[in-house]
Write a protein that holds these residues in place. Structure first.
Motif, PDB file in Angstrom:
ATOM      1  N   LEU A  11       0.847  -1.197   0.000  1.00 27.41           N
ATOM      2  CA  LEU A  11       0.000   0.000   0.000  1.00 27.41           C
ATOM      3  C   LEU A  11       0.880   1.243   0.000  1.00 27.41           C
ATOM      4  CD1 LEU A  11      -2.604  -1.005   2.742  1.00 27.41           C
ATOM      5  CD2 LEU A  11      -2.857  -1.195   0.267  1.00 27.41           C
ATOM      6  N   ALA A  12       0.627   2.160  -0.928  1.00 26.09           N
ATOM      7  CA  ALA A  12       1.387   3.407  -0.998  1.00 26.09           C
ATOM      8  C   ALA A  12       0.431   4.587  -0.940  1.00 26.09           C
ATOM      9  CB  ALA A  12       2.208   3.450  -2.282  1.00 26.09           C
ATOM     10  N   MET A  62       1.732  12.215  -3.947  1.00 23.21           N
ATOM     11  CA  MET A  62       2.534  11.896  -2.767  1.00 23.21           C
ATOM     12  C   MET A  62       3.824  12.703  -2.804  1.00 23.21           C
ATOM     13  SD  MET A  62       2.166   7.766  -2.221  1.00 23.21           S
ATOM     14  CE  MET A  62       2.854   7.356  -3.831  1.00 23.21           C
ATOM     15  N   PRO A  63       4.456  12.928  -1.638  1.00 21.55           N
ATOM     16  CA  PRO A  63       5.706  13.702  -1.597  1.00 21.55           C
ATOM     17  C   PRO A  63       6.892  12.895  -2.116  1.00 21.55           C
ATOM     18  CG  PRO A  63       5.157  12.895   0.598  1.00 21.55           C
ATOM     19  CD  PRO A  63       3.992  12.541  -0.297  1.00 21.55           C
ATOM     20  N   GLY A  67       3.052   9.333  -7.527  1.00 18.41           N
ATOM     21  CA  GLY A  67       2.637   7.971  -7.836  1.00 18.41           C
ATOM     22  C   GLY A  67       2.812   7.588  -9.286  1.00 18.41           C
ATOM     23  N   VAL A  68       2.716   8.572 -10.190  1.00 18.90           N
ATOM     24  CA  VAL A  68       2.910   8.267 -11.610  1.00 18.90           C
ATOM     25  C   VAL A  68       4.347   7.823 -11.868  1.00 18.90           C
ATOM     26  CG1 VAL A  68       2.984   9.247 -13.936  1.00 18.90           C
ATOM     27  CG2 VAL A  68       1.050   9.763 -12.430  1.00 18.90           C
ATOM     28  N   GLU A  69       5.315   8.592 -11.359  1.00 15.81           N
ATOM     29  CA  GLU A  69       6.709   8.227 -11.579  1.00 15.81           C
ATOM     30  C   GLU A  69       7.069   6.948 -10.832  1.00 15.81           C
ATOM     31  OE1 GLU A  69      10.415   8.056 -13.083  1.00 15.81           O
ATOM     32  OE2 GLU A  69       8.753   9.327 -13.730  1.00 15.81           O
ATOM     33  N   ALA A  82       1.673  -5.707 -10.589  1.00 19.02           N
ATOM     34  CA  ALA A  82       0.585  -4.883 -11.123  1.00 19.02           C
ATOM     35  C   ALA A  82       0.354  -3.681 -10.214  1.00 19.02           C
ATOM     36  CB  ALA A  82      -0.697  -5.705 -11.227  1.00 19.02           C
ATOM     37  N   VAL A  83       0.149  -2.526 -10.813  1.00 23.80           N
ATOM     38  CA  VAL A  83      -0.127  -1.303 -10.051  1.00 23.80           C
ATOM     39  C   VAL A  83      -1.598  -0.929 -10.224  1.00 23.80           C
ATOM     40  CG1 VAL A  83       0.382   1.144  -9.753  1.00 23.80           C
ATOM     41  CG2 VAL A  83       2.235  -0.466 -10.270  1.00 23.80           C
ATOM     42  N   LEU A  84      -2.292  -0.790  -9.090  1.00 28.51           N
ATOM     43  CA  LEU A  84      -3.678  -0.351  -9.057  1.00 28.51           C
ATOM     44  C   LEU A  84      -3.715   1.033  -8.412  1.00 28.51           C
ATOM     45  CD1 LEU A  84      -6.789  -0.741  -9.222  1.00 28.51           C
ATOM     46  CD2 LEU A  84      -6.644  -1.865  -6.986  1.00 28.51           C
ATOM     47  N   VAL A  85      -4.089   2.040  -9.167  1.00 30.94           N
ATOM     48  CA  VAL A  85      -4.175   3.398  -8.634  1.00 30.94           C
ATOM     49  C   VAL A  85      -5.452   3.533  -7.806  1.00 30.94           C
ATOM     50  CG1 VAL A  85      -4.493   5.825  -9.240  1.00 30.94           C
ATOM     51  CG2 VAL A  85      -2.821   4.425 -10.480  1.00 30.94           C
TER      52      VAL A  85
END
Length: 217
Positions: A11-12, A62-63, A67-69, A82-85
């Motif tokens: 979790l991010a 996020m700082p 999240g995109v990068e 897999a990345v789930l936004v």
């Protein structure tokens, strides 16, 4: 991944309360385990390197590293992850950026528990899923940066796969040609279908050939 029966999650999100709530939610779901947490994009990349999860649930604003990068780096280094936004923001440009970075799904915060569970299981299985609020826009338009490359909405590796699809190769043959795991090829094919707005391999071949692909032997 270590255990095919358990979907391992990182979790991010930069809000500890949000992370705690997600942990509490996910702990109620069978076959899902939270193996790491991160409060910024750099920490998310590190957690993925340490834990090798199946899915990263990623906030975008996020700082330190957004999240995109973070998604772009994770997908480049760990294509089986897999990345789930999961974010508050549904601007077209942000959706397009996340998709171009390699995200497999895009949900808005406030989604119901069953929506989050369904999305996690879908992206872990190699699929792609988006909330109802953004799905039609994702399928209708992915805004790439101006470029002379064919199908610029695809990542470089997805273009490699699309080129071989256009040449008529099967997933197994593509796996052998590019030295990729079959699951990784399947994930790339799913992403290609989504980004091109097609439902079948035949349609993907037509789109790729129209873009000048398929010349490999």
């Amino acid at each position: 991944m270590a255990d095919a029966q358990v979907t391992r999650i990182v979790l991010a999100d930069d809000h500890p309360v949000v992370r705690s709530g997600l942990v509490a939610l996910l702990e109620t779901l069978p076959g899902i385990e939270v193996v790491g947490q991160a409060g910024d994009g750099e920490a998310a990349v590190r957690e993925v390197a340490l834990t090798r999860p199946d899915v990263v649930v990623m906030d975008l604003r996020m700082p330190r590293l957004d999240g995109v990068e973070a998604t772009r780096r994770i997908v480049a280094d760990y294509p089986d992850v897999a990345v789930l936004v999961l974010t508050m923001f549904d601007e077209d440009a942000l959706v397009a950026d996340a998709l171009a970075a390699g995200a497999r799904g895009y949900l808005l915060k406030g989604a119901e528990q069953h929506e989050i569970e369904r999305a996690i299981r879908a992206v872990a299985a190699g699929g792609a899923i988006f909330s109802r609020d953004v799905a039609s826009r994702v399928l209708r338009r992915v805004t790439p940066e101006p470029t002379a490359r064919p199908l610029p909405q695809l990542t470089p590796r997805e273009r490699d796969v699309a080129d071989l699809i256009a040449a008529g190769l099967s997933n197994t043959a593509i796996s052998e040609r590019l030295t990729l795991a079959p699951k990784t090829v399947g994930n790339h094919v799913s992403a290609i279908f989504l980004k091109l707005g097609v439902a079948t391999r035949a349609e993907a071949i037509v789109r790729a050939r129209e873009a000048g692909m398929g010349g490999r032997t």
